[in-house]
Enzyme design. Structure first.
Site, PDB file in Angstrom:
ATOM      1  CD  GLN A 181      11.609  10.275  -4.959  1.00 25.08           C
ATOM      2  OE1 GLN A 181      11.728  10.834  -6.034  1.00 25.08           O
ATOM      3  NE2 GLN A 181      10.567  10.452  -4.184  1.00 25.08           N
TER       4      GLN A 181
ATOM      5  CB  SER B 115       7.340  11.571  -3.067  1.00 19.28           C
ATOM      6  OG  SER B 115       8.366  11.775  -4.007  1.00 19.28           O
TER       7      SER B 115
ATOM      8  CB  CYS C 164      15.996   6.925  -3.698  1.00 23.59           C
ATOM      9  SG  CYS C 164      16.031   7.947  -2.216  1.00 23.59           S
TER      10      CYS C 164
ATOM     11  CB  THR D 237      -0.924   0.045   1.239  1.00 23.55           C
ATOM     12  OG1 THR D 237      -0.108  -0.107   2.405  1.00 23.55           O
ATOM     13  CG2 THR D 237      -1.951  -1.069   1.191  1.00 23.55           C
ATOM     14  N   GLY D 238       2.144   1.160   0.221  1.00 26.05           N
ATOM     15  CA  GLY D 238       2.995   2.351   0.279  1.00 26.05           C
ATOM     16  C   GLY D 238       3.271   2.930  -1.098  1.00 26.05           C
TER      17      GLY D 238
ATOM     18  NE  ARG E  92      -2.778   1.407   8.920  1.00 28.96           N
ATOM     19  CZ  ARG E  92      -1.620   2.041   8.921  1.00 28.96           C
ATOM     20  NH1 ARG E  92      -1.276   2.778   9.945  1.00 28.96           N
ATOM     21  NH2 ARG E  92      -0.771   1.949   7.913  1.00 28.96           N
TER      22      ARG E  92
ATOM     23  CD  GLN F  57      17.882  13.064  -0.618  1.00 34.22           C
ATOM     24  OE1 GLN F  57      19.013  13.189  -0.181  1.00 34.22           O
ATOM     25  NE2 GLN F  57      17.083  12.089  -0.244  1.00 34.22           N
TER      26      GLN F  57
ATOM     27  CG  HIS G  35      15.407  12.246  -4.640  1.00 36.03           C
ATOM     28  ND1 HIS G  35      14.234  12.773  -4.150  1.00 36.03           N
ATOM     29  CD2 HIS G  35      15.734  11.223  -3.799  1.00 36.03           C
ATOM     30  CE1 HIS G  35      13.868  12.100  -3.055  1.00 36.03           C
ATOM     31  NE2 HIS G  35      14.751  11.153  -2.834  1.00 36.03           N
TER      32      HIS G  35
END
Lengths: 346, 346
Positions: free
Chosen positions: A316, A160, A130, A13-14, A41, A157, A243
């Site tokens: 990134q 996000s 990254c 979900t990230g 969750r 950077q 980035h």
């Protein structure tokens, strides 16, 4: 012929998980099955993959049975908790966290740079940070021609890099400022809207933050150059995605600029973006959503006869994380390395 | 005792002009008279100074009669057109533009660094570029103790470096993006909201932009170090006010970090901002409106035994422009240098 693999995404979900899903679909990865693992969750929700709704499952001890490959992007503590169990169950883990990157038994792989390192894996392969991936892709082609002796990097950077919620926080702060209100910082320690600050990862005793030390140590490991001299200043800027990095390189002998440009114009994963007439060079908005690292402003360093300056932007979340992980997975498939060596040896 | 001076501000309506007015008031500069000069377009309007409304006059051939000191901040072409006339009329010109900075007969002065250079003026004294002033104030105290051999700088320059309207453009672009619309770039070549790009000043044949060459050439002149090796990457970022710079310094011998910190904690015009526990260092929002250059993250360069890394933020309209000009004016007053040497010699 490649046969299809049973893949699990840990942390689906990230920001990176979402991108992994998209890339597996876009690149038509040979899947027999795709399992989406997340925290308790998120369990019960679904995510769309190739037009189908796939359920999110809470990760548990049985999650890795019948799984060949795990793409983990749920942070170092989750990886530390589950990677060994996944390997014990017979899977290979491509881990996007910092948990195993500097472990000498874990290959740290950028497919354009050190694909050969993947073969030695013992069940876990680490995906670099990254900023390191983006820099490595851009400068390794030069390093191959003439070894780089020293790198001085300064990064720009985007929000996000700290996740999808961080991106929302910057937008909310920005809206507040435009309306004459005080910006509220929750995920970040200070307001990032119309502001910037040195990367807020923990500092070591020498005054370098973790993000900077990743650039130092991971670049050395990926290049197989333990004595490569690297310094970096990492800075968070109010950009939503992608980035940027200002990179100063030192060699033993002068590196011809035209040759450097010719090398990078052909380099895998690199797109040369240089329009000197229009003063147009890589920008985060152009790098967002792109696979390639955009490189430009290659110039002879005025302060060092054997120095080069260059400027890069890269997504990134994509090449800096999810794409690199999927490329590692593709590499394992191509080289028939999905079964972990240690599991076979046992 | 200082007697009061008749001062003219050329370019009184700009971002720097506005700040000059404020600083002359705040610092109680010894004024006999203050004349506000601007383009014909602004003539007839008034600006407030010490509670009084002062009229804006269109600059003309009679503007500099009975004027002792001109603070010019209307750009290089205006300075080239009017500075010689002002000097011929008997005034000393402190010029904020790039018009005369590298002219060997014009002192280029940062009062904390080379106040002695002012004495040799022949009617014009140049105020350096903002990025140069901020860096010079921060690193000269170290250079005095042990000569700097090489500087690798990367900048993070705010929108207001391009003027008050540029700041508004970024806000308008930001609002558009938050509302799901396309940002419009007018003053800048590309959208700056949630984006960044290499500084868009003209590029030379070696690939350096004017802003970067200012850091190279002006720093050498101010330090009286024509062979100082300097390289820079200048970048425009979506910050409203105050510039930041990541600076890598090389010396011949190691520079003790504790000593560097002690020196900078006492240095004129510098404020050391380092809370290592809280991970709190200079930020543009803290530097905005401040006289001092905020310096922090001083650390031994991991990649060079005789290297130091540091990070700075400074208000480029204030210390980077208007304040430095007013400090030069104060220096001239203190040393009784307001009458131009060449005019006296004639």
């Amino acid at each position: 012929m490649v046969h299809p693999y049973r893949v699990a995404i840990l942390g689906a979900t990230g920001a990176v998980g979402t991108e992994l899903l998209e890339l597996l679909e876009q690149r038509d990865f040979p899947l027999a099955d795709l399992k989406l693992l997340a925290s308790a969750r998120s369990a019960g929700r679904t995510l769309t993959f190739k037009g189908e709704q796939l359920p999110l499952e809470a990760v548990n001890d049985d999650s890795f049975k019948q799984i060949d490959l795990v793409l983990a992007s749920a942070g170092a503590s989750v990886s530390k908790a589950w990677a060994a169990k996944a390997v014990a169950a017979g899977a290979v883990v491509i881990d996007n966290s910092s948990a195993f990157r500097l472990n000498p038994t874990v290959p740290l792989v950028v497919p354009e740079v050190n694909p050969q390192a993947a073969a030695a894996h013992q069940g876990i392969i680490a995906n670099p940070n990254c900023t390191t991936i983006l820099m490595a892709v851009a400068i390794y082609p030069l390093h191959q021609v003439q070894p780089i002796r020293r790198i001085v990097a300064a990064t720009y950077q985007s929000a996000s890099g700290a996740g999808a919620r961080a991106m929302e926080e910057v937008k909310t702060q920005t809206q507040a400022i435009l309306q004459g209100q005080e910006p509220v910082a929750e995920l970040f320690p200070y307001p990032l809207a119309f502001n910037l600050f040195p990367h807020n990862s923990p500092l070591n005793g020498e005054g370098y933050c973790e993000e900077e030390m990743k650039m130092v140590n991971e670049t050395r490991k990926i290049f197989g150059a333990p004595n490569l001299r690297v310094t970096a200043t990492c800075v968070r800027v109010p950009v939503l995605r992608a980035h940027s990095e200002a990179i100063n390189l030192e060699f033993d002998q002068p590196f011809d600029v035209a040759q450097a440009r010719a090398i990078l114009s052909q380099a895998p994963g690199v797109k040369l973006v240089e329009d000197w007439e229009a003063n147009y060079f890589p920008m985060p908005i152009d790098a967002s959503g792109k696979d390639e690292v955009l490189v430009g402003r290659i110039r002879q360093d005025l302060s060092h006869a054997a120095g080069l300056e260059l400027w890069l932007c890269g997504d990134q979340i994509r090449k800096g994380a999810a794409l690199n992980a999927v490329q590692i997975a593709e590499l394992l498939v191509q080289q028939n390395l999905v079964r972990p060596a240690i599991a076979l040896a046992n």
